[in-house]
Design a protein around this motif. Structure first.
Motif, PDB file in Angstrom:
ATOM      1  N   ASP A  89      60.025  -4.603   6.608  1.00 45.75           N
ATOM      2  CA  ASP A  89      61.084  -3.307   6.217  1.00 45.75           C
ATOM      3  C   ASP A  89      61.748  -4.010   8.102  1.00 45.75           C
ATOM      4  OD1 ASP A  89      62.447  -0.873   7.478  1.00 45.75           O
ATOM      5  OD2 ASP A  89      61.282   0.359   5.967  1.00 45.75           O
ATOM      6  N   ARG A  90      63.227  -4.333   8.229  1.00 46.15           N
ATOM      7  CA  ARG A  90      63.391  -4.418   9.466  1.00 46.15           C
ATOM      8  C   ARG A  90      64.037  -3.224   9.534  1.00 46.15           C
ATOM      9  NH1 ARG A  90      66.354  -8.603   5.204  1.00 46.15           N
ATOM     10  NH2 ARG A  90      65.481 -10.519   6.229  1.00 46.15           N
ATOM     11  N   SER A  91      64.579  -1.694   9.280  1.00 45.32           N
ATOM     12  CA  SER A  91      64.758  -0.926  10.359  1.00 45.32           C
ATOM     13  C   SER A  91      63.290  -0.580  10.878  1.00 45.32           C
ATOM     14  CB  SER A  91      64.606  -0.251   9.181  1.00 45.32           C
ATOM     15  OG  SER A  91      64.993   1.241   9.646  1.00 45.32           O
ATOM     16  N   TRP A  92      62.104  -0.712  10.577  1.00 44.83           N
ATOM     17  CA  TRP A  92      60.696  -0.467  10.905  1.00 44.83           C
ATOM     18  C   TRP A  92      61.243  -1.360  12.602  1.00 44.83           C
ATOM     19  CZ3 TRP A  92      56.324   0.205   7.051  1.00 44.83           C
ATOM     20  CH2 TRP A  92      57.411   1.822   6.973  1.00 44.83           C
ATOM     21  N   ILE A  93      61.136  -3.080  11.806  1.00 46.02           N
ATOM     22  CA  ILE A  93      60.733  -3.803  13.143  1.00 46.02           C
ATOM     23  C   ILE A  93      61.934  -3.311  14.459  1.00 46.02           C
ATOM     24  CG2 ILE A  93      61.728  -6.264  13.642  1.00 46.02           C
ATOM     25  CD1 ILE A  93      60.653  -7.171  10.620  1.00 46.02           C
ATOM     26  N   ALA A  94      62.836  -3.378  14.434  1.00 47.11           N
ATOM     27  CA  ALA A  94      64.080  -3.179  15.008  1.00 47.11           C
ATOM     28  C   ALA A  94      63.456  -1.713  15.583  1.00 47.11           C
ATOM     29  CB  ALA A  94      65.879  -2.761  14.891  1.00 47.11           C
ATOM     30  N   ALA A  95      63.239  -0.395  15.165  1.00 45.33           N
ATOM     31  CA  ALA A  95      62.439   0.753  15.547  1.00 45.33           C
ATOM     32  C   ALA A  95      61.591  -0.561  17.123  1.00 45.33           C
ATOM     33  CB  ALA A  95      62.435   1.686  14.585  1.00 45.33           C
ATOM     34  N   VAL A  96      60.776  -1.072  16.380  1.00 46.07           N
ATOM     35  CA  VAL A  96      59.920  -1.082  16.869  1.00 46.07           C
ATOM     36  C   VAL A  96      60.135  -1.985  17.914  1.00 46.07           C
ATOM     37  CG1 VAL A  96      57.058  -2.228  17.249  1.00 46.07           C
ATOM     38  CG2 VAL A  96      57.842  -0.552  14.922  1.00 46.07           C
ATOM     39  N   ALA A  97      60.311  -2.639  18.173  1.00 45.60           N
ATOM     40  CA  ALA A  97      61.260  -3.843  19.078  1.00 45.60           C
ATOM     41  C   ALA A  97      61.828  -2.779  19.830  1.00 45.60           C
ATOM     42  CB  ALA A  97      61.820  -5.154  18.259  1.00 45.60           C
ATOM     43  N   GLU A  98      62.852  -1.732  19.662  1.00 44.93           N
ATOM     44  CA  GLU A  98      63.387  -1.312  20.803  1.00 44.93           C
ATOM     45  C   GLU A  98      62.096  -0.423  21.598  1.00 44.93           C
ATOM     46  OE1 GLU A  98      67.269   2.246  21.272  1.00 44.93           O
ATOM     47  OE2 GLU A  98      66.164   1.218  19.226  1.00 44.93           O
ATOM     48  N   GLY A  99      61.581   0.187  20.954  1.00 47.56           N
ATOM     49  CA  GLY A  99      60.644   0.739  21.873  1.00 47.56           C
ATOM     50  C   GLY A  99      59.906  -0.324  22.640  1.00 47.56           C
ATOM     51  N   ALA A 100      59.334  -1.252  22.170  1.00 44.00           N
ATOM     52  CA  ALA A 100      58.356  -1.988  23.380  1.00 44.00           C
ATOM     53  C   ALA A 100      59.194  -3.114  23.790  1.00 44.00           C
ATOM     54  CB  ALA A 100      57.657  -2.819  21.887  1.00 44.00           C
ATOM     55  N   TRP A 179      55.890 -20.649  15.658  1.00 43.96           N
ATOM     56  CA  TRP A 179      55.055 -19.857  15.208  1.00 43.96           C
ATOM     57  C   TRP A 179      53.948 -20.039  15.678  1.00 43.96           C
ATOM     58  CZ3 TRP A 179      57.942 -24.244  12.630  1.00 43.96           C
ATOM     59  CH2 TRP A 179      59.046 -24.725  12.434  1.00 43.96           C
ATOM     60  N   VAL A 180      53.221 -18.761  15.218  1.00 49.20           N
ATOM     61  CA  VAL A 180      51.884 -18.547  15.745  1.00 49.20           C
ATOM     62  C   VAL A 180      50.741 -17.778  15.614  1.00 49.20           C
ATOM     63  CG1 VAL A 180      50.760 -16.822  18.001  1.00 49.20           C
ATOM     64  CG2 VAL A 180      53.638 -17.323  17.995  1.00 49.20           C
ATOM     65  N   ILE A 181      49.744 -19.175  15.480  1.00 53.71           N
ATOM     66  CA  ILE A 181      48.227 -18.770  15.404  1.00 53.71           C
ATOM     67  C   ILE A 181      47.528 -18.369  16.045  1.00 53.71           C
ATOM     68  CG2 ILE A 181      47.034 -19.722  13.055  1.00 53.71           C
ATOM     69  CD1 ILE A 181      48.836 -21.322  12.025  1.00 53.71           C
ATOM     70  N   ARG A 220      53.907 -11.810  23.006  1.00 49.57           N
ATOM     71  CA  ARG A 220      54.656 -10.548  22.559  1.00 49.57           C
ATOM     72  C   ARG A 220      54.788  -9.862  22.263  1.00 49.57           C
ATOM     73  NH1 ARG A 220      53.454  -5.741  24.957  1.00 49.57           N
ATOM     74  NH2 ARG A 220      54.783  -4.429  24.897  1.00 49.57           N
ATOM     75  N   ALA A 221      55.429 -10.249  21.116  1.00 50.81           N
ATOM     76  CA  ALA A 221      55.700  -9.515  20.111  1.00 50.81           C
ATOM     77  C   ALA A 221      54.807  -9.682  19.028  1.00 50.81           C
ATOM     78  CB  ALA A 221      56.929 -10.939  19.410  1.00 50.81           C
ATOM     79  N   GLY A 222      53.121 -10.513  19.385  1.00 50.53           N
ATOM     80  CA  GLY A 222      52.440 -10.577  18.317  1.00 50.53           C
ATOM     81  C   GLY A 222      51.793  -9.591  18.473  1.00 50.53           C
ATOM     82  N   GLU A 223      51.755  -8.973  19.878  1.00 51.16           N
ATOM     83  CA  GLU A 223      50.867  -8.349  20.275  1.00 51.16           C
ATOM     84  C   GLU A 223      51.376  -7.055  19.951  1.00 51.16           C
ATOM     85  OE1 GLU A 223      50.977  -8.618  24.714  1.00 51.16           O
ATOM     86  OE2 GLU A 223      49.892 -10.444  24.697  1.00 51.16           O
ATOM     87  N   VAL A 224      52.681  -6.973  20.437  1.00 53.32           N
ATOM     88  CA  VAL A 224      53.235  -4.971  19.670  1.00 53.32           C
ATOM     89  C   VAL A 224      53.400  -4.963  18.312  1.00 53.32           C
ATOM     90  CG1 VAL A 224      55.650  -4.325  19.846  1.00 53.32           C
ATOM     91  CG2 VAL A 224      55.417  -5.151  21.277  1.00 53.32           C
ATOM     92  N   PHE A 225      53.237  -5.742  17.107  1.00 52.19           N
ATOM     93  CA  PHE A 225      53.168  -5.941  16.298  1.00 52.19           C
ATOM     94  C   PHE A 225      51.769  -6.238  15.333  1.00 52.19           C
ATOM     95  CE2 PHE A 225      58.140  -6.251  16.317  1.00 52.19           C
ATOM     96  CZ  PHE A 225      58.146  -5.711  15.679  1.00 52.19           C
ATOM     97  N   GLY A 226      50.515  -6.447  16.241  1.00 52.15           N
ATOM     98  CA  GLY A 226      49.564  -6.512  15.569  1.00 52.15           C
ATOM     99  C   GLY A 226      49.729  -7.690  14.842  1.00 52.15           C
TER     100      GLY A 226
END
Length: 279
Positions: A89-100, A179-181, A220-226
């Motif tokens: 959900d790109r809307s959720w992604i944007a909201a979570v990214a902004e908050g972080a 890409w992160v693994i 950091r994105a991986g940490e934010v989005f689990g």
């Protein structure tokens, strides 16, 4: 150890190579397509006979239902159902990214693209802009719009599509794909979907030549989005990286070492996913 791939494409190069590495190490690898059959996805597994880890490559609604069922019965799922759903959900992604505090283009969500043609939702200024399907999927909508006439033409074809409108990030025409693994970063450069460089243009340097802030942003994105397996698309805005997309368990093709990193991750315990987010 028993590893199960949740996918409809087990022959994908990343999955196939990782599976081979696991089998060579005398681990058992099975394949389960969550979209098989018409009954409940939970009917595809026996709760008392679960694999040690499930690699959630499929992103369909049935795949998410199955992943949640497996998690509820104590199974390890990579990535978690919550993290995978969030990244659809790109809307959720944007909201979570902004908050972080992650740098992303300004984003507005509409219930349908047709709303962009009327009233307060009409983008009277700010062209060009990016129009994307709110829900990420195969063959979804991703388009640059340079003015009202183009927006109207697009709305005629995608009238009822839930969308996000994003500011267009002026860039070099190249996507930096990181890409992160499990914390290991791999990189590639691809022509951007819009504003791509001319034919024959040479790509900019890969991530090894970029400032550490770029790889730091991906981690950091991986940490934010689990997320444990994911992709981050970055554009260069005046020398600073901007996140334009985050994908859970993308098709990682090309980087050496990625299959081995995925096989190693399957043998480790992933960190928990993020809490569920509402629309």
């Amino acid at each position: 150890m028993r590893v199960c791939l949740l996918t409809d494409k087990p022959d994908h190069p990343l999955l196939a190579a990782a599976s081979s590495a696991l089998i060579e190490a005398e681990h058992q690898v099975t394949i389960l397509n969550p979209d098989t059959g018409t009954g409940s996805p939970s009917e595809l597994v026996i709760p008392d006979d679960l694999a040690d880890v499930y690699l959630l490559k499929a992103h369909t609604s049935r795949a998410l239902v199955l992943a949640r069922f497996l998690e509820a019965h104590g199974a390890r799922v990579v990535n978690s159902a919550a993290a995978t759903e969030l990244c659809q959900d790109r809307s959720w992604i944007a909201a979570v990214a902004e908050g972080a505090g992650l740098p992303m283009p300004r984003t507005r969500t509409l219930d349908s693209l047709s709303e962009a043609l009327h009233g307060a939702e009409r983008p009277e200024s700010g062209y060009p802009l990016m129009v994307k399907s709110r829900h990420s999927r195969r063959a979804d909508l991703v388009a640059r719009v340079d003015g009202p006439a183009e927006l109207q033409d697009l709305a005629a074809e995608w009238s009822n599509e839930p969308v996000v409108l994003q500011e267009f990030v002026a860039n070099s025409g190249w996507d930096h794909k990181l890409w992160v693994i499990a914390g290991e970063v791999f990189a590639g450069v691809r022509p951007a979907p819009v504003g791509a460089p001319p034919d024959g243009a040479q790509p900019v340097p890969l991530v090894r030549d970029l400032p550490p802030a770029w790889t730091g942003l991906a981690l950091r994105a991986g940490e934010v989005f689990g997320l444990d397996v994911y992709g981050v698309d970055l554009l260069d805005r005046e020398g600073a990286p901007v996140v334009v997309d985050i994908n859970a368990f993308p098709g990682i093709r090309g980087p050496k070492g990625a299959p081995a990193a995925l096989a190693a991750l399957a043998l480790r315990r992933p960190r928990p996913g993020p809490p569920a987010y509402g629309a």
